[in-house]
Write a protein that holds these residues in place. Sequence first.
Motif, PDB file in Angstrom:
ATOM      1  N   SER A   1      -0.288   5.597  18.379  1.00 28.02           N
ATOM      2  CA  SER A   1      -1.584   6.282  18.307  1.00 28.02           C
ATOM      3  C   SER A   1      -2.530   5.411  17.487  1.00 28.02           C
ATOM      4  CB  SER A   1      -1.418   7.681  17.696  1.00 28.02           C
ATOM      5  OG  SER A   1      -0.832   7.592  16.411  1.00 28.02           O
ATOM      6  N   ASP A   2      -3.511   6.020  16.846  1.00 24.23           N
ATOM      7  CA  ASP A   2      -4.500   5.267  16.078  1.00 24.23           C
ATOM      8  C   ASP A   2      -3.820   4.442  14.981  1.00 24.23           C
ATOM      9  OD1 ASP A   2      -6.708   4.279  14.802  1.00 24.23           O
ATOM     10  OD2 ASP A   2      -7.297   6.185  13.891  1.00 24.23           O
ATOM     11  N   PRO A   3      -3.921   3.123  15.026  1.00 23.50           N
ATOM     12  CA  PRO A   3      -3.224   2.303  14.020  1.00 23.50           C
ATOM     13  C   PRO A   3      -3.790   2.463  12.615  1.00 23.50           C
ATOM     14  CG  PRO A   3      -4.603   0.917  15.414  1.00 23.50           C
ATOM     15  CD  PRO A   3      -4.613   2.285  16.028  1.00 23.50           C
ATOM     16  N   LEU A   4      -5.073   2.779  12.498  1.00 21.87           N
ATOM     17  CA  LEU A   4      -5.663   2.912  11.162  1.00 21.87           C
ATOM     18  C   LEU A   4      -5.089   4.097  10.396  1.00 21.87           C
ATOM     19  CD1 LEU A   4      -9.421   2.169  12.015  1.00 21.87           C
ATOM     20  CD2 LEU A   4      -7.723   0.617  11.040  1.00 21.87           C
ATOM     21  N   ALA A   5      -4.522   5.059  11.120  1.00 22.41           N
ATOM     22  CA  ALA A   5      -3.954   6.221  10.448  1.00 22.41           C
ATOM     23  C   ALA A   5      -2.685   5.880   9.678  1.00 22.41           C
ATOM     24  CB  ALA A   5      -3.664   7.318  11.469  1.00 22.41           C
ATOM     25  N   LEU A   6      -2.089   4.726   9.949  1.00 20.78           N
ATOM     26  CA  LEU A   6      -0.837   4.340   9.295  1.00 20.78           C
ATOM     27  C   LEU A   6      -1.046   3.436   8.086  1.00 20.78           C
ATOM     28  CD1 LEU A   6       1.522   3.653  12.334  1.00 20.78           C
ATOM     29  CD2 LEU A   6       1.700   5.500  10.677  1.00 20.78           C
ATOM     30  N   ILE A   7      -2.289   3.115   7.765  1.00 16.03           N
ATOM     31  CA  ILE A   7      -2.536   2.174   6.665  1.00 16.03           C
ATOM     32  C   ILE A   7      -1.971   2.710   5.353  1.00 16.03           C
ATOM     33  CG2 ILE A   7      -4.343   1.144   5.244  1.00 16.03           C
ATOM     34  CD1 ILE A   7      -5.995   0.748   7.727  1.00 16.03           C
ATOM     35  N   GLY A   8      -2.201   3.973   5.064  1.00 16.24           N
ATOM     36  CA  GLY A   8      -1.698   4.548   3.814  1.00 16.24           C
ATOM     37  C   GLY A   8      -0.184   4.499   3.728  1.00 16.24           C
ATOM     38  N   ALA A   9       0.500   4.845   4.819  1.00 15.00           N
ATOM     39  CA  ALA A   9       1.967   4.821   4.819  1.00 15.00           C
ATOM     40  C   ALA A   9       2.492   3.394   4.657  1.00 15.00           C
ATOM     41  CB  ALA A   9       2.482   5.443   6.110  1.00 15.00           C
ATOM     42  N   ILE A  10       1.843   2.432   5.299  1.00 16.22           N
ATOM     43  CA  ILE A  10       2.287   1.033   5.177  1.00 16.22           C
ATOM     44  C   ILE A  10       2.122   0.555   3.737  1.00 16.22           C
ATOM     45  CG2 ILE A  10       1.728  -1.325   5.883  1.00 16.22           C
ATOM     46  CD1 ILE A  10       1.065  -0.218   8.656  1.00 16.22           C
ATOM     47  N   ARG A  11       0.979   0.862   3.137  1.00 15.77           N
ATOM     48  CA  ARG A  11       0.779   0.475   1.724  1.00 15.77           C
ATOM     49  C   ARG A  11       1.862   1.085   0.835  1.00 15.77           C
ATOM     50  NH1 ARG A  11      -3.935  -2.019   0.320  1.00 15.77           N
ATOM     51  NH2 ARG A  11      -5.716  -1.899   1.765  1.00 15.77           N
ATOM     52  N   HIS A  12       2.190   2.338   1.090  1.00 16.38           N
ATOM     53  CA  HIS A  12       3.196   3.019   0.274  1.00 16.38           C
ATOM     54  C   HIS A  12       4.550   2.316   0.383  1.00 16.38           C
ATOM     55  CE1 HIS A  12       5.380   6.258  -1.684  1.00 16.38           C
ATOM     56  NE2 HIS A  12       6.239   6.261  -0.658  1.00 16.38           N
ATOM     57  N   GLU A  13       4.959   1.932   1.593  1.00 16.80           N
ATOM     58  CA  GLU A  13       6.248   1.269   1.784  1.00 16.80           C
ATOM     59  C   GLU A  13       6.267  -0.101   1.092  1.00 16.80           C
ATOM     60  OE1 GLU A  13       8.945   2.488   3.021  1.00 16.80           O
ATOM     61  OE2 GLU A  13       8.014   4.398   3.575  1.00 16.80           O
ATOM     62  N   ILE A  14       5.166  -0.827   1.150  1.00 17.73           N
ATOM     63  CA  ILE A  14       5.126  -2.156   0.519  1.00 17.73           C
ATOM     64  C   ILE A  14       5.164  -2.022  -0.994  1.00 17.73           C
ATOM     65  CG2 ILE A  14       3.701  -4.214   0.206  1.00 17.73           C
ATOM     66  CD1 ILE A  14       2.683  -3.805   3.053  1.00 17.73           C
ATOM     67  N   GLU A  15       4.418  -1.065  -1.541  1.00 16.78           N
ATOM     68  CA  GLU A  15       4.430  -0.863  -2.992  1.00 16.78           C
ATOM     69  C   GLU A  15       5.798  -0.387  -3.485  1.00 16.78           C
ATOM     70  OE1 GLU A  15       1.295   1.855  -3.732  1.00 16.78           O
ATOM     71  OE2 GLU A  15      -0.322   0.382  -3.367  1.00 16.78           O
ATOM     72  N   ALA A  16       6.492   0.428  -2.661  1.00 21.87           N
ATOM     73  CA  ALA A  16       7.829   0.875  -3.046  1.00 21.87           C
ATOM     74  C   ALA A  16       8.806  -0.291  -3.092  1.00 21.87           C
ATOM     75  CB  ALA A  16       8.323   1.951  -2.068  1.00 21.87           C
ATOM     76  N   LEU A  17       8.594  -1.278  -2.232  1.00 20.91           N
ATOM     77  CA  LEU A  17       9.485  -2.429  -2.203  1.00 20.91           C
ATOM     78  C   LEU A  17       9.143  -3.434  -3.295  1.00 20.91           C
ATOM     79  CD1 LEU A  17      11.806  -3.739  -0.581  1.00 20.91           C
ATOM     80  CD2 LEU A  17      10.069  -4.847   0.832  1.00 20.91           C
ATOM     81  N   ASP A  18       7.849  -3.644  -3.542  1.00 21.29           N
ATOM     82  CA  ASP A  18       7.404  -4.579  -4.573  1.00 21.29           C
ATOM     83  C   ASP A  18       6.049  -4.101  -5.100  1.00 21.29           C
ATOM     84  OD1 ASP A  18       6.648  -6.630  -6.212  1.00 21.29           O
ATOM     85  OD2 ASP A  18       6.950  -8.234  -4.752  1.00 21.29           O
ATOM     86  N   PRO A  19       6.012  -3.457  -6.267  1.00 18.15           N
ATOM     87  CA  PRO A  19       4.746  -2.915  -6.791  1.00 18.15           C
ATOM     88  C   PRO A  19       3.689  -3.984  -7.065  1.00 18.15           C
ATOM     89  CG  PRO A  19       6.640  -1.969  -7.933  1.00 18.15           C
ATOM     90  CD  PRO A  19       7.167  -3.101  -7.105  1.00 18.15           C
ATOM     91  N   THR A  20       4.105  -5.237  -7.249  1.00 17.88           N
ATOM     92  CA  THR A  20       3.134  -6.296  -7.551  1.00 17.88           C
ATOM     93  C   THR A  20       2.477  -6.859  -6.296  1.00 17.88           C
ATOM     94  OG1 THR A  20       4.799  -8.054  -7.457  1.00 17.88           O
ATOM     95  CG2 THR A  20       4.497  -6.922  -9.568  1.00 17.88           C
ATOM     96  N   GLU A  21       2.989  -6.505  -5.132  1.00 19.20           N
ATOM     97  CA  GLU A  21       2.456  -7.060  -3.885  1.00 19.20           C
ATOM     98  C   GLU A  21       1.181  -6.317  -3.490  1.00 19.20           C
ATOM     99  OE1 GLU A  21       1.601  -9.383  -1.513  1.00 19.20           O
ATOM    100  OE2 GLU A  21       3.748  -9.773  -1.730  1.00 19.20           O
ATOM    101  N   ASN A  22       0.206  -7.059  -2.988  1.00 18.98           N
ATOM    102  CA  ASN A  22      -1.009  -6.425  -2.476  1.00 18.98           C
ATOM    103  C   ASN A  22      -1.296  -6.947  -1.085  1.00 18.98           C
ATOM    104  OD1 ASN A  22      -1.917  -9.035  -3.449  1.00 18.98           O
ATOM    105  ND2 ASN A  22      -3.983  -8.286  -3.078  1.00 18.98           N
ATOM    106  N   VAL A  23      -1.869  -6.071  -0.265  1.00 27.55           N
ATOM    107  CA  VAL A  23      -2.210  -6.432   1.108  1.00 27.55           C
ATOM    108  C   VAL A  23      -3.620  -6.995   1.115  1.00 27.55           C
ATOM    109  CG1 VAL A  23      -2.511  -5.589   3.451  1.00 27.55           C
ATOM    110  CG2 VAL A  23      -0.674  -4.674   2.029  1.00 27.55           C
ATOM    111  N   ALA A  24      -3.753  -8.207   1.667  1.00 26.09           N
ATOM    112  CA  ALA A  24      -5.058  -8.880   1.627  1.00 26.09           C
ATOM    113  C   ALA A  24      -6.065  -8.202   2.536  1.00 26.09           C
ATOM    114  CB  ALA A  24      -4.895 -10.349   2.003  1.00 26.09           C
ATOM    115  N   SER A  25      -5.641  -7.764   3.703  1.00 22.69           N
ATOM    116  CA  SER A  25      -6.613  -7.182   4.632  1.00 22.69           C
ATOM    117  C   SER A  25      -5.886  -6.416   5.720  1.00 22.69           C
ATOM    118  CB  SER A  25      -7.474  -8.278   5.272  1.00 22.69           C
ATOM    119  OG  SER A  25      -6.660  -9.170   6.029  1.00 22.69           O
ATOM    120  N   PHE A  26      -6.566  -5.389   6.271  1.00 22.77           N
ATOM    121  CA  PHE A  26      -6.110  -4.678   7.461  1.00 22.77           C
ATOM    122  C   PHE A  26      -7.163  -4.874   8.543  1.00 22.77           C
ATOM    123  CE2 PHE A  26      -3.457  -2.300   4.463  1.00 22.77           C
ATOM    124  CZ  PHE A  26      -2.269  -2.183   5.195  1.00 22.77           C
ATOM    125  N   GLU A  27      -6.697  -5.044   9.758  1.00 25.64           N
ATOM    126  CA  GLU A  27      -7.614  -5.267  10.872  1.00 25.64           C
ATOM    127  C   GLU A  27      -6.913  -4.849  12.158  1.00 25.64           C
ATOM    128  OE1 GLU A  27     -10.246  -8.962  12.799  1.00 25.64           O
ATOM    129  OE2 GLU A  27      -8.480  -9.346  11.560  1.00 25.64           O
TER     130      GLU A  27
END
Length: 938
Positions: free
Chosen positions: A770-796
Amino acid sequence: MRLMADFKRLLRLPNRDVRRDVEDELQSHIEMKAAELVEAGLDPDTAHSEAQRRFGNLRSIRRRCNGIQSQHARNTARGEFMDALLRDVRFGFRTLRRNPGFTAVAVLTLGLGIGATTAIFSVVDAVILRPLALPNPDRVVQIRDDYPEFGLMGTSPATYRDYRDNNVVFQQFAGVNWWMRYLETETTVETVYTSSVTPDLLPLLGIEPLLGRGFVPEDLDDPTPLAILTYDFWLRHFDRDPNVIGDLLRLKSWRGSETASTVVGILPPEFRLPPLQSRSRYGPNPEPVALTLLRPTGTNRGPGPIAMLGRLKDNTTLQQAQANMDGIAAGIAAAFPGKNGGYTTKLVPLPSFASQNYGAALYLLWGASGLVLLIACVNVANLLLARGATRGRELAVRSSLGAGRSRLFRQLLAESLVLGALGGLAGLPLAFWGTRALVNLVPGEVYRLDSASVDMRALVFLSAASTFVAIVFGLLPATKGSRSDISTFLKAGTHGARTFRLGVLRVLVVSEVALALALVTGGGLLVRTYRNLTSVDLGFNPDNLLLFSFGNSPFDKRGEQLNVFRGQVEDRIRTLPGVAAVGWGCAPLGGGVPLTGFDYTLADRAAPPPEERLTVEEVWAWPGCIETMGIRVLAGRTFARDDVELLGRAQSRLSGIRSRPETASRPEELRRHRREFTLPVIINETMAQRYWADANAAIGKGLYRGTMDPQTVDEGAYETGEWDRNWPIPYLNSIVGVVSDVKSMGLDQEPHPQIYRIVNGAEMLVRTRSDPLALIGAIRHEIEALDPTENVASFETMKQRVSDAAVQQRFRMSLIGSSAAMALLLAAVGLFGVMAYAVGQRTHEIGIRMSLGARQEDIVKLVGRQGVQLIVVGSAVGLGGAFGLTRFMESFLFGVTPLDPLSFAAGGVLLGIVALLACYVPMRRASRVDPMVALRSE
């Protein structure tokens, strides 16, 4: 002196014969002097002669006095003219003030055209017309390599050195390269760009550092990395601290390697790199945050990333420089046919570069706005002519009271000048707003676009445009009005003069319709171009595809650690609800991939001659990337995890061999290692068809990365760097799959041979249900859970990237479409005005026809026939203009020809519908004329 003062006093007296007064004044002074001499004892004759002698040359005095008289006459005439002009202007203001409706329509019409034209002039002036801010810009040229396969490109380090050392036509020769870097701050990772430049660049551009120093040739022998900061970067990150000189600028590449460069200088605020390109399909490079020292020490040949600039020596022409560089290029091509065979050089004067890249599009937009302005002028001329009919009696009365034709002409033209001035004032806010809008709308890194503004040059242009259009639209009405026949206009009910003016109005409306048709047709071609681009087969599925990249992981994690981390991220995201597929790679249309100009050799064939060499584009992909992208597999398979493990074993074994001390058996050991590993690659459909006729035939075929004869592969030492900097020995690459062609670098590009290699790209691709932008929050949560110091440079989203790839065509379509819409509106207004005027002039005739039995349908046909005639004639005339305009637009079109019949037909139909709607109200009004009222009023 007293005599001259008396004479000037005489000139100020009104209604006097100045010449007689001069003679009387001279004679009175002579007689007064003679009387004084007689009293002194001289006889009258002698006294009179002595008085004349003392006054000197009377002819000279008379000539001087007559010269003063002539100058006075000229000044008087000039003053009278200015007084009359001011009176005409004041009268024009009063006349326009008494007709607020007419004035408002005319001023707004002119303001629309003048404002739009001035706004586009501001952009054209900033980008193209202004001279480049460097000494003698016409003496600076860009040198580019022209390859048969890839077009105009930058050059490689070794070829750059040949150009620099062997030319005899340049007094300064510089190289420039661009790099994307990452700047770590306390809170984020910022993407920045640096430019590597040779020491000659700043002297070539006439730039002196604000602080510190520039690069010097002696720096090339010192391996210490050096940097010169740009003023804006120094201001933002160092708060203009002068003590930054000598500090280290730490930047990282996307692979995580860090470079610490010593800051040696600060550039002045006005510094800007000139407009350069290093690759044929890449746009102009962004402004850097720093200049680093470029040391062109590599040995590779062929296309490369270095853009070259040269300043011609005194008395050296561009033709002489081109001939000198052609000779050098011919020698390089003969010495290195595998890399440089068949290539040439091209020298382009730097000032013409911006015009070549942006000029056609900007001039097209400027021309379209000029056509709108011309239509606006025609509309106002129509209004003035129609209004002139109502002022016929007034002008006839003025003429009967003694006003000559020149006086009437001057008065009417003064009114037009007042209208033009008011139109310019009305267009000024639109010019300011339009310039800002264009700066925000123009796509890409357009050189000097940010400097576009409504400055003094733009105001001068606006003033000149206002005066010009005032003369253009006012000349014909003023000429016709000043030639009013007194007897005709003092009689009631005459139609001859009205009919003549109506004919002129019809001619003007025909011209409006013709100009509008040309613009509408051009807009239709750009609409079809945009539609073709957005509906082109991309070779992949852009729907529901999300892209993002990491900011920290390339820096904090290296090698296998990075691969493990990305695998963990991939596994976590794959389990999210709504995720259909996940992969790593470099997605199309991103601007950074594919990498171009890599030579390969077919393993089952002899080394080809230079003109048939296999030059390809490389695409980086990881297992799962092709499936997630939705790229069609035509034959074979895609990459698998086993392929990654195979590459890992090959890299580990090779590192072990090269880490041991060199022995006599080492070359043979490398040969055995090479024969043990075969690396998988995937090719695109174009490459398969070009070299193996179809996709299935290409499966299992082998390639070497390089240009060595396949029969002598085992004879090489493998450590000369001749093959691949990452794989210094010639592994056999086996084709395991063939995929469809992908629009990698642009929607309008022709497909080139491409090879997909297993390289862990910098982007993560997530396909959703479905709409890919709706998953941005969940993706950020999974990355932060794996490595809190990691940041996502951009979503597109890939949809947005595809849309951005067509931004230039969308920009042209929007601007030309807006111009066409304004032209349609103005043409409709003009047609409506003429038809309404015609109905008003024929009210008496219509009343008679209806009293004699004519039906409403007959009156509608009678009036409508006039409108249809104007539309048909205007459309026929407009076809010629449309042919010329669309041929000029040929370079902007994609998938459609300049003489596309559908665009011409659609433009004609649209114009006809709008024009008929404009005629509807006058036709309806004519059909409802009351015969008794019409005859009684007449």
